[in-house]
Scaffold this active site. Structure first.
Site, PDB file in Angstrom:
ATOM      1  CB  SER A  11      21.810  35.188 113.903  1.00  0.00           C
ATOM      2  OG  SER A  11      21.708  33.781 114.196  1.00  0.00           O
ATOM      3  CB  THR A  12      26.203  34.207 115.126  1.00  0.00           C
ATOM      4  OG1 THR A  12      25.462  33.048 114.767  1.00  0.00           O
ATOM      5  CG2 THR A  12      27.417  33.680 116.244  1.00  0.00           C
TER       6      THR A  12
ATOM      7  CG  HIS B  43      18.176  33.270 114.408  1.00  0.00           C
ATOM      8  ND1 HIS B  43      18.908  33.415 113.334  1.00  0.00           N
ATOM      9  CD2 HIS B  43      16.781  33.632 113.967  1.00  0.00           C
ATOM     10  CE1 HIS B  43      18.083  33.944 112.406  1.00  0.00           C
ATOM     11  NE2 HIS B  43      16.956  33.893 112.674  1.00  0.00           N
TER      12      HIS B  43
ATOM     13  CG  MET C 228      26.220  31.533 109.502  1.00  0.00           C
ATOM     14  SD  MET C 228      27.488  32.066 108.284  1.00  0.00           S
ATOM     15  CE  MET C 228      28.875  31.791 109.474  1.00  0.00           C
TER      16      MET C 228
ATOM     17  CG  ASP D 244      15.834  34.735 109.046  1.00  0.00           C
ATOM     18  OD1 ASP D 244      15.282  34.989 108.147  1.00  0.00           O
ATOM     19  OD2 ASP D 244      15.861  34.829 110.121  1.00  0.00           O
TER      20      ASP D 244
END
Length: 344
Positions: free
Chosen positions: A163-164, A189, A283, A286
């Site tokens: 993600s991030t 993401h 973050m 998930d």
């Protein structure tokens, strides 16, 4: 707790004011200044010492990407890029931005306010926790060439979730993969539209072939399939003994669609011990339970370590659950992947 101090850099007066009004409604965030170009922004950074900066890519006098390249080495600051649908956003990520949001192509004020409230504010809060020193490490790192597989293994799978900070982290890993690597399935993401451009960018820069996934795509050695951003999950399936992906609409899982959890759970079910799972910076949590399912099914698992994560969220949750077999620095993940594959 002190509010997050934000500097807004945006040349459109109307959109800038809309950002100020709506970001300012959140008590956890304070807009300390606005700028219409990078030269104004530079002076305001020195004056206000913001915690996070939002940055448009297209700006007068100097574009946002060049500004980032000059700014980050001198003044490490978490930056959230606000971009229209353009692959320039990946240049911004490479230059040191923490994350990005897709600027809505609408003039409806209610929709714009909804975008700020449900997307931009979340990204600002995440960015405020990011480790900027690790962004610079990711951008500047020169990884060692990965090993080679001892023998061809068509029945193996590599699954990646991030993600991030993940766009650069994924690149740092897969650029060291050769065409002998087993088929890769990946969830990063990302807003709709950007995943196709990201896949094309990786395809141009890496030895492996990369594309945005479609239902029915075969998972082949030397190829990576990236789940499309939007409202569909990607799962691994087996049809007539051949690994394929299924891309299908579904509800958000852990707040995300596509979700790393959904992908990893499908890999655990379909590939079992014939898989390597990799969870990278991001973050939230998930993918943690999905990676645990993979490990319980006999798969080998790798988590990015805290010292190289932009946000040590997803890998930490996975590690705390007992899902991570090997915790590695980003630059060592490709090497570890080959080492595990050679034992399978």
């Amino acid at each position: 707790m002190q509010p997050i101090k934000v500097l807004i850099v945006e040349d459109s007066i109307v959109f800038r004011e809309l950002l100020v009004q709506n970001i300012g409604k959140d008590p956890a965030i304070q807009v300390v200044a606005t700028a219409k170009d990078p030269f104004e922004a530079r002076d305001l950074i020195l004056q206000h010492h913001p915690d996070v900066m939002t940055l448009d890519v297209e700006l007068p006098r100097m574009n946002g990407i060049d500004f980032l390249r000059k700014l980050i080495p001198q003044y490490p600051l978490p930056v959230v890029v606000i971009s229209s649908l353009s692959d320039k956003v990946f240049d911004a990520m490479n230059a040191g931005a923490v994350d990005f949001v897709a600027k809505p192509a609408v003039s409806n004020r209610a929709q714009l306010e909804d975008f700020i409230r449900n997307e931009l504010l979340v990204k600002i809060k995440i960015a405020s926790t990011a480790k900027i020193s690790n962004i610079k490490k990711t951008v500047m790192s020169n990884n060692q060439p990965a090993q080679q597989l001892a023998s061809s293994q068509n029945n193996l799978i590599v699954a990646i979730g991030a993600s991030t900070g993940g766009t650069e982290a994924i690149y740092s890993v897969v650029k060291d993969f050769g065409t002998d690597i087993p088929g890769i399935v990946c969830v990063q993401h990302m807003p709709p539209g950007f995943t196709k451009m990201y896949a094309k960018r990786l395809d141009d820069q890496c030895r492996i072939s990369v594309k945005e996934a479609e239902t029915g795509d075969r998972v082949l050695p030397g190829h990576m399939l990236i789940a499309p951003g939007g409202d569909r999950h990607m799962k691994l399936v087996k049809v007539n003994g051949v690994y394929q992906v299924e891309v299908k609409a579904g509800p958000r899982v852990n707040g995300h669609c596509p979700s790393v959890e959904v992908l990893f759970e499908s890999v655990a079910k379909v590939a079992g011990p014939a898989a390597v799972g990799i969870i990278l910076t991001g973050m939230g949590g998930d993918g943690g339970k999905g990676l645990l399912s993979m490990r319980k099914a006999g798969a080998r698992t790798i988590g990015q370590d805290e010292s190289t994560c932009v946000v040590y969220g997803m890998p930490k949750v996975a590690y705390d659950l007992g899902a991570v077999e090997y915790q590695e620095k980003l630059n060592d993940i490709a090497k570890r992947t080959y080492a595990l594959l050679n034992k399978m």
